[in-house]
Design an enzyme around this catalytic site. Structure first.
Site, PDB file in Angstrom:
ATOM      1  N   LYS A 224       0.845  -1.199   0.000  1.00  0.00           N
ATOM      2  CA  LYS A 224       0.000   0.000   0.000  1.00  0.00           C
ATOM      3  C   LYS A 224       0.880   1.247   0.000  1.00  0.00           C
ATOM      4  O   LYS A 224       1.787   1.357   0.829  1.00  0.00           O
ATOM      5  CB  LYS A 224      -0.900  -0.010   1.242  1.00  0.00           C
ATOM      6  CG  LYS A 224      -1.934  -1.128   1.211  1.00  0.00           C
ATOM      7  CD  LYS A 224      -2.652  -1.285   2.533  1.00  0.00           C
ATOM      8  CE  LYS A 224      -1.839  -2.092   3.507  1.00  0.00           C
ATOM      9  NZ  LYS A 224      -2.560  -2.409   4.756  1.00  0.00           N
ATOM     10  N   ASP A 257      -7.670  -1.027   6.394  1.00  0.00           N
ATOM     11  CA  ASP A 257      -8.750  -2.022   6.522  1.00  0.00           C
ATOM     12  C   ASP A 257      -9.697  -1.925   5.327  1.00  0.00           C
ATOM     13  O   ASP A 257     -10.149  -2.942   4.785  1.00  0.00           O
ATOM     14  CB  ASP A 257      -9.531  -1.788   7.819  1.00  0.00           C
ATOM     15  CG  ASP A 257      -8.630  -1.838   9.038  1.00  0.00           C
ATOM     16  OD1 ASP A 257      -7.647  -2.601   9.007  1.00  0.00           O
ATOM     17  OD2 ASP A 257      -8.895  -1.104   9.998  1.00  0.00           O
ATOM     18  N   ASP A 293     -13.349   5.152  12.145  1.00  0.00           N
ATOM     19  CA  ASP A 293     -12.489   4.150  11.505  1.00  0.00           C
ATOM     20  C   ASP A 293     -13.225   3.363  10.424  1.00  0.00           C
ATOM     21  O   ASP A 293     -12.591   2.748   9.576  1.00  0.00           O
ATOM     22  CB  ASP A 293     -11.960   3.176  12.557  1.00  0.00           C
ATOM     23  CG  ASP A 293     -11.057   3.868  13.556  1.00  0.00           C
ATOM     24  OD1 ASP A 293     -11.014   5.118  13.542  1.00  0.00           O
ATOM     25  OD2 ASP A 293     -10.389   3.185  14.342  1.00  0.00           O
TER      26      ASP A 293
HETATM   27  O1  KDG Z   1      -6.770  -0.094  11.294  1.00  0.00           O
HETATM   28  C1  KDG Z   1      -7.528   0.672  12.200  1.00  0.00           C
HETATM   29  C2  KDG Z   1      -7.524  -0.020  13.516  1.00  0.00           C
HETATM   30  O2  KDG Z   1      -6.210  -0.027  13.986  1.00  0.00           O
HETATM   31  C3  KDG Z   1      -8.396   0.668  14.523  1.00  0.00           C
HETATM   32  O3  KDG Z   1      -9.735   0.689  14.080  1.00  0.00           O
HETATM   33  C4  KDG Z   1      -8.387   0.094  15.907  1.00  0.00           C
HETATM   34  O4  KDG Z   1      -8.046  -2.237  15.692  1.00  0.00           O
HETATM   35  C5  KDG Z   1      -7.623  -1.188  16.088  1.00  0.00           C
HETATM   36  C6  KDG Z   1      -6.321  -1.133  16.726  1.00  0.00           C
HETATM   37  O5  KDG Z   1      -5.932  -2.161  17.292  1.00  0.00           O
HETATM   38  O6  KDG Z   1      -5.673  -0.104  16.683  1.00  0.00           O
END
Ligand code: KDG
Length: 315
Positions: A224, A257, A293
């Site tokens: 990415k 994500d 998020d």
């Molecule tokens: O990719 C985003 C995630 O990092 C966030 O939503 C929260 O899962 C999470 C983390 O562990 O930081």
């Protein structure tokens, strides 16, 4: 079911205003977790997805459960743990679309996930398993859960997609490297960012990162590149750059994500890899256009309109 995933989702407290957290007085209660962000992205595009986890048997756990279920994600494998709380995390908006996170998740219910919790027998038709490098950082039993789930999915002929998702607040690069390398090599499709690629391979060059991570079971690596798009390379010699999409970034968290959801969505729709990567880039771009998020993840019609030319490519 099309996709199964597992891992921690927390209650996320998002500040009402930007600035240092000690000067912020109001927070909005939301949810966030890499694997549910991916699940919501897939569900909004019309795919069937299940998320497995542990939540505290508390109001926060019920809030997470109902929110994820409300997005159309199968939560039948979620366990309410009476002996540990739901994890929490607070954000701090630094300005310019940059965000800092503060975790309150040590000893959480999800950190007590264990291998038997992810029972793939419940989802015999599933095609993909999505695993994140956050889970092995949470505890020894979570690491075993991730390893066992990946092996078990591969053994059933599922495609395993792995996002290294390095989280420096959970473990150091030296602790993470050997474990993330092992999980990456056990997965079919690996999705690092440049920073994660550097941790795993020592290189900041997308082409070298991809070449080096094509090991073990790995059939394709997609690196990415943020707003610039992505670089892909497969074990059978296909490679190329895919342009990103220009958007105004409001909240950077969740882009990776969304990218994973877009990529799996494209592959589930039988798109060739470069087109699936383009869908992934569009999803990543849309994810950063609003606060939260997962909230800005598009429904299929909105994604198609965006990809049809509402936005300008950066390459
Ligand atoms: O990719 C985003 C995630 O990092 C966030 O939503 C929260 O899962 C999470 C983390 O562990 O930081």
């Amino acid at each position: 079911m099309d996709v199964i995933t597992f891992g921690e989702t927390m209650v996320n407290f998002a500040p009402g205003t930007a600035g240092p957290i000690e000067t912020v007085h109001t927070f909005e209660k939301r949810i966030a977790g890499s694997e549910t962000n991916v699940s919501v992205g897939l569900a909004r595009l019309g795919h069937r997805v299940a998320w497995v986890s542990r939540l505290g048997d508390d109001g926060f756990g019920r809030f997470v459960y109902k929110t994820v279920r409300g997005e159309g994600v199968d939560v039948s494998g979620v366990i309410f743990d009476p002996d540990a709380p739901t994890g929490l995390y607070f954000k701090e908006y630094l300005g310019g679309g940059r965000t800092q996170v503060h975790y309150y998740r040590r000893g959480s219910a999800a950190s007590r996930l264990r291998p038997g919790d992810v029972d793939l027998d419940r989802f015999p038709q599933a095609r993909f398993l999505f695993a994140s490098g956050i889970t092995p950082a949470l505890s020894e039993s979570c690491r075993q859960t991730a390893e066992r789930a990946i092996e078990s999915a591969a053994g059933r002929g599922m495609t395993v997609v792995f996002d290294p998702n390095m989280r420096r607040k959970l473990w150091s690069e030296d602790e993470a490297r050997p474990i993330l390398r092992r999980l990456a090599a056990a997965s079919h499709l690996v999705l690092p960012g440049i920073d994660e690629g550097e941790i795993l391979t020592g290189s900041t060059d997308a082409e070298r990162i991809a070449a080096e991570l094509l090991q073990g079971r790995t059939q394709a690596v997609v690196v990415k590149l943020g707003p610039e798009g992505a670089y892909y390379r497969t074990v059978d010699g296909q490679s190329g750059y895919v342009a990103g999409f220009r958007v105004d970034q409001v909240d950077e968290i969740g882009a990776g994500d969304a990218f994973a959801a877009g990529l799996m969505s494209g592959l589930l729709d039988d798109l060739p890899l470069p087109e699936a990567v383009r869908r992934a880039c569009a999803m990543g771009a849309l994810a950063v256009t609003g606060i939260g998020d997962y909230e800005s993840l598009p429904y299929r019609r909105d994604l198609e309109a965006f990809m049809a030319g509402v936005a300008q490519a950066t390459r």
